[in-house]
Scaffold this active site. Structure first.
Site, PDB file in Angstrom:
ATOM      1  N   HIS A   1      -3.465   7.302   1.822  1.00 29.45           N
ATOM      2  CA  HIS A   1      -3.836   5.941   1.437  1.00 29.45           C
ATOM      3  C   HIS A   1      -5.231   5.666   1.993  1.00 29.45           C
ATOM      4  O   HIS A   1      -5.534   6.021   3.138  1.00 29.45           O
ATOM      5  CB  HIS A   1      -2.821   4.951   2.004  1.00 29.45           C
ATOM      6  CG  HIS A   1      -3.240   3.522   1.852  1.00 29.45           C
ATOM      7  ND1 HIS A   1      -3.711   3.020   0.665  1.00 29.45           N
ATOM      8  CD2 HIS A   1      -3.281   2.490   2.739  1.00 29.45           C
ATOM      9  CE1 HIS A   1      -4.012   1.745   0.826  1.00 29.45           C
ATOM     10  NE2 HIS A   1      -3.774   1.399   2.070  1.00 29.45           N
TER      11      HIS A   1
ATOM     12  N   ASN B   1     -10.137  -0.353  -0.153  1.00 35.59           N
ATOM     13  CA  ASN B   1      -8.674  -0.258  -0.113  1.00 35.59           C
ATOM     14  C   ASN B   1      -8.114  -0.884  -1.389  1.00 35.59           C
ATOM     15  O   ASN B   1      -8.205  -2.096  -1.579  1.00 35.59           O
ATOM     16  CB  ASN B   1      -8.171  -0.997   1.133  1.00 35.59           C
ATOM     17  CG  ASN B   1      -6.651  -0.941   1.273  1.00 35.59           C
ATOM     18  OD1 ASN B   1      -5.940  -0.562   0.344  1.00 35.59           O
ATOM     19  ND2 ASN B   1      -6.167  -1.328   2.430  1.00 35.59           N
TER      20      ASN B   1
ATOM     21  N   CYS C   1       0.814  -1.224   0.000  1.00 37.68           N
ATOM     22  CA  CYS C   1       0.000   0.000   0.000  1.00 37.68           C
ATOM     23  C   CYS C   1       0.848   1.275   0.000  1.00 37.68           C
ATOM     24  O   CYS C   1       0.328   2.369  -0.224  1.00 37.68           O
ATOM     25  CB  CYS C   1      -0.966   0.004   1.175  1.00 37.68           C
ATOM     26  SG  CYS C   1      -2.022  -1.435   1.205  1.00 37.68           S
TER      27      CYS C   1
HETATM   28  O1  UT7 Z   1      -3.795  -1.115   3.576  1.00 39.95           O
HETATM   29  C1  UT7 Z   1      -3.009  -1.501   4.641  1.00 39.95           C
HETATM   30  C2  UT7 Z   1      -3.460  -0.898   5.859  1.00 39.95           C
HETATM   31  N1  UT7 Z   1      -4.621  -1.577   6.393  1.00 39.95           N
HETATM   32  C3  UT7 Z   1      -5.296  -0.992   7.333  1.00 39.95           C
HETATM   33  O2  UT7 Z   1      -5.012   0.130   7.651  1.00 39.95           O
HETATM   34  C4  UT7 Z   1      -6.394  -1.735   8.053  1.00 39.95           C
HETATM   35  C5  UT7 Z   1      -6.292  -1.461   9.509  1.00 39.95           C
HETATM   36  N2  UT7 Z   1      -7.264  -2.118  10.356  1.00 39.95           N
HETATM   37  C6  UT7 Z   1      -8.583  -1.863  10.286  1.00 39.95           C
HETATM   38  O3  UT7 Z   1      -9.025  -1.116   9.447  1.00 39.95           O
HETATM   39  C7  UT7 Z   1      -9.484  -2.483  11.332  1.00 39.95           C
HETATM   40  O4  UT7 Z   1      -8.710  -3.150  12.290  1.00 39.95           O
HETATM   41  C8  UT7 Z   1     -10.501  -3.475  10.710  1.00 39.95           C
HETATM   42  C9  UT7 Z   1     -11.532  -2.706   9.930  1.00 39.95           C
HETATM   43  C10 UT7 Z   1      -9.811  -4.476   9.813  1.00 39.95           C
HETATM   44  C11 UT7 Z   1     -11.220  -4.242  11.829  1.00 39.95           C
HETATM   45  O5  UT7 Z   1     -11.869  -3.342  12.692  1.00 39.95           O
HETATM   46  P1  UT7 Z   1     -11.806  -3.534  14.267  1.00 39.95           P
HETATM   47  O6  UT7 Z   1     -12.619  -2.469  14.852  1.00 39.95           O
HETATM   48  O7  UT7 Z   1     -10.344  -3.588  14.653  1.00 39.95           O
HETATM   49  O8  UT7 Z   1     -12.535  -4.933  14.470  1.00 39.95           O
HETATM   50  P2  UT7 Z   1     -11.964  -6.274  15.086  1.00 39.95           P
HETATM   51  O9  UT7 Z   1     -10.990  -6.896  14.137  1.00 39.95           O
HETATM   52  O10 UT7 Z   1     -11.529  -5.992  16.489  1.00 39.95           O
HETATM   53  O11 UT7 Z   1     -13.272  -7.150  15.127  1.00 39.95           O
HETATM   54  C12 UT7 Z   1     -14.370  -6.829  15.981  1.00 39.95           C
HETATM   55  C13 UT7 Z   1     -15.468  -7.872  15.787  1.00 39.95           C
HETATM   56  C14 UT7 Z   1     -14.990  -9.305  15.907  1.00 39.95           C
HETATM   57  O12 UT7 Z   1     -16.005 -10.029  16.556  1.00 39.95           O
HETATM   58  P3  UT7 Z   1     -15.876 -10.421  18.104  1.00 39.95           P
HETATM   59  O13 UT7 Z   1     -14.624 -11.246  18.201  1.00 39.95           O
HETATM   60  O14 UT7 Z   1     -15.773  -9.109  18.836  1.00 39.95           O
HETATM   61  O15 UT7 Z   1     -17.146 -11.170  18.384  1.00 39.95           O
HETATM   62  C15 UT7 Z   1     -14.891  -9.792  14.492  1.00 39.95           C
HETATM   63  O16 UT7 Z   1     -15.070 -11.180  14.357  1.00 39.95           O
HETATM   64  O17 UT7 Z   1     -16.024  -7.761  14.450  1.00 39.95           O
HETATM   65  C16 UT7 Z   1     -16.024  -9.058  13.833  1.00 39.95           C
HETATM   66  N3  UT7 Z   1     -15.845  -8.876  12.403  1.00 39.95           N
HETATM   67  C17 UT7 Z   1     -16.863  -8.639  11.555  1.00 39.95           C
HETATM   68  N4  UT7 Z   1     -18.194  -8.545  11.758  1.00 39.95           N
HETATM   69  C18 UT7 Z   1     -18.956  -8.284  10.680  1.00 39.95           C
HETATM   70  C19 UT7 Z   1     -14.676  -8.866  11.705  1.00 39.95           C
HETATM   71  N5  UT7 Z   1     -14.929  -8.645  10.401  1.00 39.95           N
HETATM   72  C20 UT7 Z   1     -16.283  -8.497  10.292  1.00 39.95           C
HETATM   73  C21 UT7 Z   1     -17.139  -8.228   9.208  1.00 39.95           C
HETATM   74  N6  UT7 Z   1     -18.457  -8.124   9.454  1.00 39.95           N
HETATM   75  N7  UT7 Z   1     -16.683  -8.048   7.960  1.00 39.95           N
END
Ligand code: UT7
Length: 318
Positions: free
Chosen positions: A245, A275, A112
């Site tokens: 980005h 992204n 990225c």
């Molecule tokens: O391009 C390179 C750079 N990339 C980035 O900058 C990405 C950086 N990271 C992020 O954008 C965020 O960490 C994410 C958007 C990927 C994830 O967001 P988050 O607020 O950190 O969520 P999480 O991973 O802590 O997940 C929270 C909950 C989990 O459920 P439990 O364990 O709390 O029950 C996940 O299983 O959300 C669940 N979850 C989803 N639910 C519905 C994860 N993906 C999904 C989904 N839909 N697509």
């Protein structure tokens, strides 16, 4: 001698996949995706559409915008993490598709951060006299690496391409750039699959520890942007536009806050494109230019971060 952006162009595949349509394929919702990332839809390449096809269309549009004929080009750099093939480079394919030959053409792999890496290399080559007219492209077909059963990654990414024509100029163009990498973090975002003896070894899909990436990105982007401004002797208050980005709206807002920039000085396309890795910055830049927001003479800051970890920022007068 400066390297100045003479024109921008971009290309998005026709097919749009909305969050609602995605929620029919995988256990997710528009509400979850939009509130956590800002993404509402993404474009996906057609079956027969390769990274080089999208790169070519973006490059052609940038050449038209720059009022530059292809025979003036003497350097092509393609930033991509999804090349058409292991080799030859996508840049060589684009060069051939443009009907050109003879001058250097190569790919840059910094995921990225690829576009800021490629732009910085092209700037250095122009300043050294090694080139006078570069086409710098960010192009990705990330859908090749998406596991549609993994809701933690498949909702985040999209396909597309963006390009700039960078020309030697006596007028100010690129003012400063800073590139960084730290391989100790290479496992928090990766697509480990590779060919070995005719077989794919390792998972072919994108893996991301989203929380770790989020934390790393927020700190690293603010730091590198400040270092770039310092190197150019430009105050944060004099930045007209931030073109970040486009991975996550919350990361974008946080970087803007660290730089004391209000969100009306930030180009945001993550809602429409998702992204698109190396393509996201030139896609957003082209949208900023074509919508009339980014104007000639304004000061623009680009910043990107991704797998490696690799990150960086470029400051320029448009
Ligand atoms: O391009 C390179 C750079 N990339 C980035 O900058 C990405 C950086 N990271 C992020 O954008 C965020 O960490 C994410 C958007 C990927 C994830 O967001 P988050 O607020 O950190 O969520 P999480 O991973 O802590 O997940 C929270 C909950 C989990 O459920 P439990 O364990 O709390 O029950 C996940 O299983 O959300 C669940 N979850 C989803 N639910 C519905 C994860 N993906 C999904 C989904 N839909 N697509």
């Amino acid at each position: 001698m400066y390297a100045r952006i003479a024109g921008t162009g971009s290309y998005l595949p026709e097919h749009i996949l909305t969050n609602a349509a995605l929620a029919e394929r995988v256990d997710t919702s528009d509400e979850w995706i939009a509130s956590r990332t800002g993404i509402r839809q993404r474009h996906l390449a057609a079956d027969n559409e390769a990274t080089s096809d999208m790169a070519l269309k973006a490059a052609e549009r940038a050449l038209v915008a720059a009022e530059t004929t292809a025979d003036e080009v003497d350097l092509i750099i393609v930033a991509t993490t999804t090349p058409d093939q292991s080799f030859p480079s996508t840049a060589c394919t684009v060069q051939d598709k443009l009907g050109l030959h003879g001058f250097p053409a190569f790919d840059v792999q910094a995921v990225c951060a690829g576009f800021v890496y490629a732009l910085s290399v092209a700037d250095a080559m122009i300043k050294s006299g090694a080139a006078r007219c570069a086409v710098v492209i960010g192009a990705e077909r990330l859908s090749n690496l998406l596991n549609w059963e993994d809701r933690t990654t498949c909702v985040l990414f999209g396909d597309g391409a963006g390009a700039v024509v960078l020309k030697a100029s006596s007028e100010p163009g690129i003012l400063a750039s800073k590139l960084r990498a730290d391989g100790r973090y290479r496992d928090i975002l990766k697509a480990p699959g590779h060919l070995k003896q005719g077989q794919i070894e390792g998972s072919p899909w994108i893996y991301m520890d989203g929380g770790a990436v989020f934390k790393f990105a927020v700190r690293a982007l603010a730091d590198v942007a400040k270092e770039t401004l310092e190197a150019a002797g430009i105050d944060q208050a004099d930045v007209d536009w931030l073109v970040p980005h486009q991975a996550n709206l919350r990361i974008i807002e946080s970087t803007a806050k660290h730089l004391h920039l209000s969100m009306d000085k930030v180009i945001v396309t993550v809602d429409k494109h998702g992204n698109t890795s190396a393509a996201s910055i030139p896609l957003a830049l082209d949208e900023g230019v074509r919508s009339g927001r980014i104007k000639r003479g304004q000061t623009v800051l680009l910043e990107g971060i991704g797998g490696g970890f690799a990150w960086g920022s470029v400051l320029f007068k448009y």
